[in-house]
Write an enzyme that holds these catalytic residues in place. Structure first.
Site, short mmCIF file in Angstrom:
data_model
loop_
_atom_site.label_atom_id
_atom_site.label_comp_id
_atom_site.label_asym_id
_atom_site.label_seq_id
_atom_site.Cartn_x
_atom_site.Cartn_y
_atom_site.Cartn_z
N HIS A 22 -89.83 6.35 -10.42
CA HIS A 22 -90.99 5.58 -9.94
C HIS A 22 -91.26 4.39 -10.85
O HIS A 22 -92.11 3.55 -10.57
CB HIS A 22 -92.23 6.47 -9.88
N GLU A 240 -94.02 17.21 4.60
CA GLU A 240 -93.75 17.58 3.21
C GLU A 240 -94.93 17.34 2.29
O GLU A 240 -95.57 16.29 2.35
CB GLU A 240 -92.54 16.79 2.69
N ASP A 291 -87.58 20.53 -8.07
CA ASP A 291 -86.79 19.49 -8.75
C ASP A 291 -86.19 20.17 -9.98
O ASP A 291 -86.92 20.67 -10.83
CB ASP A 291 -87.68 18.31 -9.16
C1 LIG Z 1 -91.13 9.06 -1.47
C2 LIG Z 1 -92.15 10.00 -2.11
O1 LIG Z 1 -93.42 9.35 -2.02
C3 LIG Z 1 -91.87 10.25 -3.56
O2 LIG Z 1 -91.81 9.03 -4.25
C4 LIG Z 1 -90.59 11.03 -3.79
O3 LIG Z 1 -90.30 11.04 -5.16
C5 LIG Z 1 -90.63 12.52 -3.48
O4 LIG Z 1 -91.81 13.01 -2.95
C6 LIG Z 1 -89.46 12.93 -2.62
O5 LIG Z 1 -89.55 13.96 -1.93
O6 LIG Z 1 -88.41 12.24 -2.72
MG LIG Z 2 -91.44 14.76 -1.76
#
Ligand SMILES: C[C@H](O)[C@H](O)[C@@H](O)[C@@H](O)C(=O)O
Ligand SMILES: [Mg+2]
Length: 395
Positions: A22, A240, A291
């Site tokens: 980010h 999500e 993650d």
């Molecule tokens: C795109 C989303 O807002 C996040 O920046 C991302 O990091 C995450 O939520 C994702 O699932 O890739």
């Molecule tokens: Mg996400």
């Protein structure tokens, strides 16, 4: 074979992209009016960097063995992580054999439990754990996936996260995940815009292409339920991370509310087997998305994934480059992976942790052959042109 022992641990920080993806320059899609829990404050709606989404920066953990092998990994933890590694965790690594990964994880977790358990402490423990797996695999001259039981399929397939699912379809991805732009505080007008964007992308992508919305913890159960039912018309595959990661009760309610067939997913800001046990046993979601750089590393993801498998739930790790690819390729309940489009205008594929890593594999036509991961360790190198800063050198 006498296994080498660990003789040095070093923690560095880096700004600008890398694992803290980010942390981008101006004009990047990933910082363009994306909905967040801070969206209730109008001044923090346009840019997530305005409230500090990128304050941490990247942590690089390097672990050197007495045979000269060096393992490393990167995650989101910056200077706080560097402090924890050098001042606290390194005592559990120096002098240990490179094979003592499970014991080291246990000591790192329980010695920091009084101030950790989740968040940046678990990000830091994850970074150390990933570096240990990189080191052990390099000593054994094998890719990490070989230490995890080996590939269960010949290739990975990816969905793409970014502002342009229509371009992702053209690039061969199996789906496109959009960031949600408007939050409850923006009222019915915002909800209408959220649905209009989805309708536009459905029009451009056709009926069979997966479309998902990533809500980044920004909603409440009522709004998320309304969004899900309106989005059903456009075939939203999953919704999500709608709620606060702590609102297990809200997720369980939302999952009961959404249209049959629409999936509820979450988990990227959850950590450890205990956190995911709650999500699974309270039936919060259909897919968990840990993650591997934040949930506790590979050592903890093995436990989390087994728990999910026992609940017949899929594990689709949040995008974390090679650190998730080596895991996903070895698990039947991880049938596809996420690829975060890190080019500012997501019209081309660039390595996710760019510019930090060299040899970082990227999907081609939305896929990646298992053989692309057949280099010792996680198969990547630090880019020597990226300046590393060691804020807390010990000794
Ligand atoms: C795109 C989303 O807002 C996040 O920046 C991302 O990091 C995450 O939520 C994702 O699932 O890739
Ligand atoms: Mg996400």
């Amino acid at each position: 074979m006498t296994m080498p022992t660990i003789k040095a641990v070093r923690a560095f920080t880096v700004r600008g992209g890398g694992a803290d993806y980010h942390d981008q320059g101006a004009g990047h899609w990933i910082d363009d009016h994306i909905g967040t829990p801070m969206g209730k404050y109008p001044e923090y709606r346009q840019s997530r960097q305005s409230f500090g989404i990128n304050v941490l920066g990247t942590l690089v953990v390097e672990i050197e063995a007495d045979d000269g092998t060096v393992g490393f990994a990167v995650t989101t933890a910056g200077e706080i992580g560097a402090f924890i590694v050098e001042k606290h965790l390194s005592r559990f690594l120096i002098g240990r054999k490179v094979t003592e990964i499970e014991k080291i994880w246990d000591q790192m977790y329980f010695s920091t439990q009084y101030y950790g358990r989740k968040g940046v402490v678990l990000n830091t423990i994850s970074g150390v754990d990933l570096a240990l797996w990189d080191l052990l695999a390099k000593v054994r001259k094998e890719p990490v996936h070989a230490l995890l039981g080996g590939p269960v399929r010949d290739e990975l397939q990816f969905y793409a996260t970014g502002a342009r699912p229509d371009l992702a379809k053209q690039m061969g991805f199996i789906g496109g995940k959009l960031p949600l732009h408007h939050v409850p505080a923006e009222g019915e007008e915002g909800l209408k815009k959220n649905i209009e964007l989805l309708a536009t992308m459905r029009e451009r992508c056709g009926d069979d292409f997966w479309l998902m919305y990533d809500c980044w913890m920004s909603l409440d159960v009522n709004y998320a339920t309304k969004l899900a039912w309106k989005a059903q018309e456009y075939g939203l595959k999953w919704i999500e991370e709608c709620l606060s990661p702590d609102d297990y009760w809200g997720y369980a309610e939302l999952r009961r509310n959404v249209p049959k067939g629409m999936l509820v997913t979450t988990g990227e800001h959850e950590a450890t087997r205990w956190g995911f046990r709650l999500l699974l046993e309270m039936e919060c979601c259909d897919i968990i998305q840990p993650d591997v750089g934040w949930c506790g590393g590979v050592t903890e993801l093995i436990k989390i994934s087994a728990l999910a498998d026992a609940h017949s739930k899929l594990v689709v790790p949040h995008g974390s480059s090679v650190y998730s690819y080596h895991f996903v390729i070895t698990r039947q309940n991880s049938p596809f992976a996420e690829f975060l489009m890190m080019h500012p205008v997501p019209d081309q594929v660039v390595p996710m942790f760019t510019p930090l890593l060299l040899d970082e594999p990227v999907p081609v036509n939305g896929r990646m052959k298992a053989s692309a991961l057949d280099t010792p360790g996680f198969g990547v190198r630090l880019n020597p042109e990226v300046t590393l800063h060691r804020p807390y050198p010990v000794g």
